[in-house]
Design a protein around this motif. Structure first.
Motif, PDB file in Angstrom:
ATOM      1  N   GLY A 161     -27.861  49.712 -25.293  1.00  0.00           N
ATOM      2  CA  GLY A 161     -28.176  51.133 -25.235  1.00  0.00           C
ATOM      3  C   GLY A 161     -28.777  51.640 -26.535  1.00  0.00           C
ATOM      4  O   GLY A 161     -29.063  50.868 -27.463  1.00  0.00           O
ATOM      5  N   LYS A 162     -28.935  52.939 -26.616  1.00  0.00           N
ATOM      6  CA  LYS A 162     -29.540  53.563 -27.797  1.00  0.00           C
ATOM      7  C   LYS A 162     -28.552  53.598 -28.961  1.00  0.00           C
ATOM      8  O   LYS A 162     -27.379  53.885 -28.783  1.00  0.00           O
ATOM      9  N   LYS A 163     -29.067  53.296 -30.152  1.00  0.00           N
ATOM     10  CA  LYS A 163     -28.295  53.424 -31.378  1.00  0.00           C
ATOM     11  C   LYS A 163     -28.794  54.657 -32.125  1.00  0.00           C
ATOM     12  O   LYS A 163     -29.987  54.959 -32.099  1.00  0.00           O
ATOM     13  N   VAL A 164     -27.883  55.339 -32.785  1.00  0.00           N
ATOM     14  CA  VAL A 164     -28.237  56.568 -33.495  1.00  0.00           C
ATOM     15  C   VAL A 164     -28.422  56.258 -34.983  1.00  0.00           C
ATOM     16  O   VAL A 164     -27.619  55.528 -35.580  1.00  0.00           O
ATOM     17  N   TYR A 165     -29.460  56.828 -35.561  1.00  0.00           N
ATOM     18  CA  TYR A 165     -29.819  56.550 -36.952  1.00  0.00           C
ATOM     19  C   TYR A 165     -30.143  57.867 -37.654  1.00  0.00           C
ATOM     20  O   TYR A 165     -31.033  58.601 -37.227  1.00  0.00           O
ATOM     21  N   PHE A 213     -26.106  55.498 -24.562  1.00  0.00           N
ATOM     22  CA  PHE A 213     -25.888  55.120 -25.953  1.00  0.00           C
ATOM     23  C   PHE A 213     -25.007  53.870 -26.032  1.00  0.00           C
ATOM     24  O   PHE A 213     -24.158  53.626 -25.169  1.00  0.00           O
ATOM     25  N   SER A 214     -25.179  53.105 -27.101  1.00  0.00           N
ATOM     26  CA  SER A 214     -24.345  51.921 -27.318  1.00  0.00           C
ATOM     27  C   SER A 214     -23.038  52.277 -28.007  1.00  0.00           C
ATOM     28  O   SER A 214     -22.088  51.491 -27.967  1.00  0.00           O
ATOM     29  N   GLY A 215     -22.992  53.431 -28.646  1.00  0.00           N
ATOM     30  CA  GLY A 215     -21.833  53.816 -29.445  1.00  0.00           C
ATOM     31  C   GLY A 215     -22.034  53.555 -30.927  1.00  0.00           C
ATOM     32  O   GLY A 215     -21.220  53.973 -31.760  1.00  0.00           O
TER      33      GLY A 215
END
Length: 458
Positions: A71-75, A346-348
């Motif tokens: 999933g999406k990673k947040v940066y 999201f991946s978390g």
């Protein structure tokens, strides 16, 4: 208890209770007993592996499961005004200039790693010069962009629990070479350090080994006060007994393995800590409230953090144990009714630079094998020092507020929040990815092998 800084605790969860690790939790295939670094491939090839955590896990009949990373990673780097971005690859989407900078920087690091003698770093070419630098000073000289310099700060805090300016560059190179490079230390992909977790928690490793040794042979609450050794025998002394043996493996962290704590030095360090920190120390040690005064606390720690050696430790070793900095980390687990981040794609995983309103530097999905949803995160380095002086409720509120910003309002609807941390102190810390291990485990001491085979640790 056994386990050192591996500690698995039951926490309220969606389906009642479940176990999570509040110490070290990851194992991976890079954790072997010998690495030969190949800078051309940027990876470590394995040479005659003898002991790995995975082999021990199999031998003990335990099971592993993969770290979720789909999933999406947040940066979020570049300060509070920077744009919050998402990505799905191993590294975030970077501008061409930053990508070039990262490529040339890792190339230089990999080449240096290929020259490091992991078993004896002082045999590394230019060891004295490399040891006279910090990771920060090397990065300042060889990184062009602010983005990359911030990335190295995240790397240092999330892995070591300290700032780049606190760390010997030679130490960093040895650590990276032992693990097969910098990127494997940071990733959760197959073959990396955060690849797998143990069903039921990592503390089982030490518990199962204690059962094999026999619980009657495990002495808990018996702090070692002296080690005397001659050509044939060693005598280990505690407050209530002494033991004769052929050899001793000292596995406590280096700053506790030193011969005698320097009283004035320790007093001055503690004097710099705020009242709330000393109060926290007194609480952790189950001491009376009056002991929370800094000078009194220093005297107590001086009396409890000594090992007397005969013959004395070599002067260079003693200098190292008395001056090696301790990483600071606070680890939190938050349980939820559902893994809402997965439902939203999201991946978390969240990676953030140092922000005044966001305590943590990284989070991951921590959903248990039985499906109980959870997130795990780390407050590390200078941020851990700052936030450890605040009330636990304040940290919790700031963590949840940041999760709302990055993952959505569902983050406030949690079941349970719990944290453990190593506040600035000179007693055995309960948390952190980075453990002292004996020289027998040097090749993978950065990882789980150096933690529980030679020392039960994170």
């Amino acid at each position: 208890r056994v386990g050192g800084r591996t500690v698995s605790t039951e926490v309220p969860a969606a389906n009642g209770v479940d176990r999570w690790d509040f110490g070290g939790q990851w194992v991976g295939r890079i954790q072997t007993s010998d690495h030969v670094f190949n800078h051309k491939k940027g990876l470590a090839s394995l040479s005659a592996p003898k002991h790995t955590s995975l082999e021990l896990i199999k031998e003990l009949g335990l099971e592993t499961f993969p770290q979720f990373n789909v999933g999406k990673k947040v940066y979020h780097m570049g300060g509070p005004g920077a744009k919050v971005r998402t990505y799905r690859t191993s590294i975030p989407t970077l501008s061409p200039v930053v990508l070039m900078d990262l490529t040339q920087f890792l190339w230089k690091i990999d080449r240096l790693c290929s020259t490091v003698c992991v078993h004896d770093p002082l045999r590394t070419p230019n060891a004295v010069e490399l040891d006279s630098m910090t990771l920060h000073s090397y990065t300042e000289q060889h990184a062009w962009t602010t983005n990359l310099k911030e990335e190295m700060g995240i790397c240092s805090r999330s892995i070591f629990g300290m700032e780049p300016s606190q760390m010997s560059f030679l130490f960093f190179l040895m650590y990276a070479a032992a693990a097969g490079g910098v990127l494997p230390l940071l990733e959760s992909t197959p073959g990396s350090a955060q690849e797998l977790k143990i069903k039921g928690g990592t503390q089982q490793l030490s518990e199962c080994l204690a059962e094999r040794v026999g619980w009657k042979n495990v002495r808990l609450g018996s702090a070692v006060t002296a080690i005397w050794q001659d050509a044939e025998w060693a005598r280990v002394t505690t407050a209530t007994a002494s033991f004769l043996c052929r050899a001793v493996i000292v596995t406590c962290p280096p700053h506790l393995a030193g011969q005698v704590c320097k009283g004035l030095k320790l007093n001055l360090k503690l004097w710099a800590y705020s009242g709330p920190v000393c109060t926290k120390l007194a609480t952790d040690l189950s001491l009376k409230a009056s002991y929370s005064e800094p000078w009194t606390m220093a005297r107590i720690l001086n009396e409890t953090a000594k090992i007397h050696y005969q013959p004395a430790l070599p002067s260079q070793r003693e200098f190292l144990t008395q001056n090696m900095p301790v990483g600071h980390m606070i680890k939190f687990i938050i349980t939820y009714q559902t893994a809402f981040w997965k439902e939203k794609g999201f991946s978390g995983e969240i990676v953030t630079g140092p922000l005044s309103d966001c305590p943590f530097c990284v989070t991951f999905d921590a959903t248990s094998p039985s499906g109980n949803a959870a997130l795990v995160g780390f407050i590390a380095g200078h941020q851990a020092s700052q936030w450890s002086s605040k009330e636990g409720g304040g940290r919790k509120k700031a963590v949840l507020s940041s999760l709302v910003k990055y993952l959505g309002p569902e983050a406030t609807s949690f079941i349970h929040y719990e944290e453990k941390g190593n506040y600035p102190r000179r007693i055995l810390c309960l948390i952190g990815q980075h453990l002292a291990a004996s020289s027998k485990a040097v090749p993978s001491w950065a990882l789980m092998d150096g933690r529980h085979i030679s020392k039960p640790g994170t």
